[in-house]
Design an enzyme around this catalytic site. Structure first.
Site, mmCIF file in Angstrom:
data_model
loop_
_atom_site.group_PDB
_atom_site.id
_atom_site.type_symbol
_atom_site.label_atom_id
_atom_site.label_comp_id
_atom_site.label_asym_id
_atom_site.label_seq_id
_atom_site.Cartn_x
_atom_site.Cartn_y
_atom_site.Cartn_z
ATOM 1 N N HIS A 241 6.530 54.227 70.012
ATOM 2 C CA HIS A 241 6.789 53.768 71.375
ATOM 3 C C HIS A 241 5.506 53.714 72.187
ATOM 4 O O HIS A 241 4.486 54.282 71.805
ATOM 5 C CB HIS A 241 7.798 54.710 72.062
ATOM 6 C CG HIS A 241 7.257 56.094 72.327
ATOM 7 N ND1 HIS A 241 7.077 57.041 71.335
ATOM 8 C CD2 HIS A 241 6.838 56.684 73.483
ATOM 9 C CE1 HIS A 241 6.589 58.153 71.866
ATOM 10 N NE2 HIS A 241 6.419 57.963 73.174
ATOM 11 N N ARG B 75 1.467 67.643 80.183
ATOM 12 C CA ARG B 75 1.105 66.211 80.206
ATOM 13 C C ARG B 75 0.983 65.678 81.614
ATOM 14 O O ARG B 75 1.847 65.945 82.459
ATOM 15 C CB ARG B 75 2.157 65.403 79.460
ATOM 16 C CG ARG B 75 1.653 64.004 79.107
ATOM 17 C CD ARG B 75 2.754 63.179 78.495
ATOM 18 N NE ARG B 75 3.284 62.294 79.506
ATOM 19 C CZ ARG B 75 4.300 61.471 79.300
ATOM 20 N NH1 ARG B 75 4.920 61.442 78.140
ATOM 21 N NH2 ARG B 75 4.706 60.691 80.262
ATOM 22 N N ASP C 173 4.647 54.505 76.285
ATOM 23 C CA ASP C 173 5.408 55.272 77.275
ATOM 24 C C ASP C 173 6.069 54.411 78.359
ATOM 25 O O ASP C 173 5.430 53.537 78.942
ATOM 26 C CB ASP C 173 4.510 56.342 77.912
ATOM 27 C CG ASP C 173 4.208 57.470 76.914
ATOM 28 O OD1 ASP C 173 5.060 57.734 76.037
ATOM 29 O OD2 ASP C 173 3.127 58.081 77.008
ATOM 30 N N HIS D 288 2.649 55.182 69.858
ATOM 31 C CA HIS D 288 2.490 56.538 69.330
ATOM 32 C C HIS D 288 3.840 57.109 68.925
ATOM 33 O O HIS D 288 4.894 56.562 69.265
ATOM 34 C CB HIS D 288 1.751 57.441 70.311
ATOM 35 C CG HIS D 288 2.413 57.589 71.647
ATOM 36 N ND1 HIS D 288 2.410 56.609 72.598
ATOM 37 C CD2 HIS D 288 3.117 58.612 72.191
ATOM 38 C CE1 HIS D 288 3.073 57.017 73.668
ATOM 39 N NE2 HIS D 288 3.523 58.233 73.443
#
Ligand code: OGA
Ligand code: MN
Length: 274
Positions: free
Chosen positions: A105, A265, A107, A250
């Site tokens: 995917h 994150r 993000d 990723h």
């Protein structure tokens, strides 16, 4: 300290050494980091000791930060930090997102302006498993046979949440996701390079028959994460890994749940893909 950069793979990723991100990076080094980031798509900084404020401060130099829609997993006092973790609180409730995407995917591509960059910092890491895979979509575009380049040029894909991707969202969060059309080939705004733009959130190709859409998608799903486009990151405590969602797909990988994987994150806002 002298800053050095070492390629991690033919197509994607560089390790940056000789930088301490707990202090503000000087403007000259920052300009080199920024340039390398847009060209290499993934940068790895090892051995960092990053407070949430330092993490936020470094990320913010790339652009305004997002606050993730999974607000239940924000770090206390730092809404810009999303916690990825399999730790639980006293009541046994998850304190973070356990599975941040065990599929290819980019993000939040199901939004109008998907995230530009994600900056993931490893606080606790299992002894094995839990690697993150990164597939260069510059390389994926470059490797397309000529007839596929022209076939895909101008086409748009519909990105949304589906049976694979929806379970971790609440109904209210899902109701906010309408599905959005993005070009299958996008041009990176900083480098001018073309990248394939797909991933798990793609439900179909627009303005072609269902058969053609299926045909294109079955080709692309085999192509976009071809092994030779992929860098596998094996995490160590103190790693900060940042990726450019405009040129990367990723994929998180599983790990044994008896171990802790705990990460912070931050996410930098992106623009409408063109
Ligand atoms: C993410 C993500 C991968 C991982 O944070 O967006 O996909 O390995 N993480 O945790
Ligand atoms: Mn992700």
């Amino acid at each position: 300290m002298t800053m050095t950069m070492t390629n991690l793979h033919d197509h994607v990723g560089a390790e940056v050494a000789g930088v301490n991100l707990s202090h503000p990076v000087d403007d000259t080094s920052f300009a080199d980091i920024e340039q390398a980031f847009y060209e290499k798509s993934v940068l790895v900084f090892r051995g960092q000791d990053l407070s949430p404020d330092a993490h936020i401060g470094f990320s913010r130099r790339f652009g305004p930060l997002e606050v993730h829609i999974l607000h239940q997993y924000q770090l206390d006092g730092h809404p810009e930090v999303l916690v990825l973790s399999n730790k639980t609180d006293a009541e046994g409730k998850a304190i973070g997102l356990v599975d941040a995407g065990r599929y290819w995917h980019t993000d939040v591509s199901f939004t109008e302006t998907p995230s530009m960059g994600s900056f993931l910092y490893a606080v606790e890491i299992p002894p094995k498993g839990g690697d993150t895979l990164f597939a260069s979509q510059f390389a994926a575009y470059d490797a397309l046979p000529k007839e596929w380049k022209s076939r895909l040029g101008g086409l748009k894909a519909l990105h949304g949440l589906n049976k694979t991707t929806a379970p971790k969202f609440t109904d209210a969060q899902l109701a906010l996701v309408k599905g959005v059309a993005h070009p299958l080939i996008r041009t990176h705004p900083k480098t001018g390079r073309r990248a394939l733009y797909g991933g798990v959130f793609v439900d179909k190709i627009l303005d072609v028959s269902d058969t053609e859409s299926d045909d294109i998608l079955s080709f692309l799903r085999k192509h976009w994460a071809r092994e030779d486009f992929v860098y596998r990151h094996r995490w160590q405590v103190g790693d900060l890994v940042m990726w450019d969602n405009r040129s990367i797909l990723h994929h998180a990988t599983p790990f044994d749940g008896q171990y802790i994987r705990h990460m912070h994150r931050t996410t930098v806002e992106g623009e409408k893909p063109v």
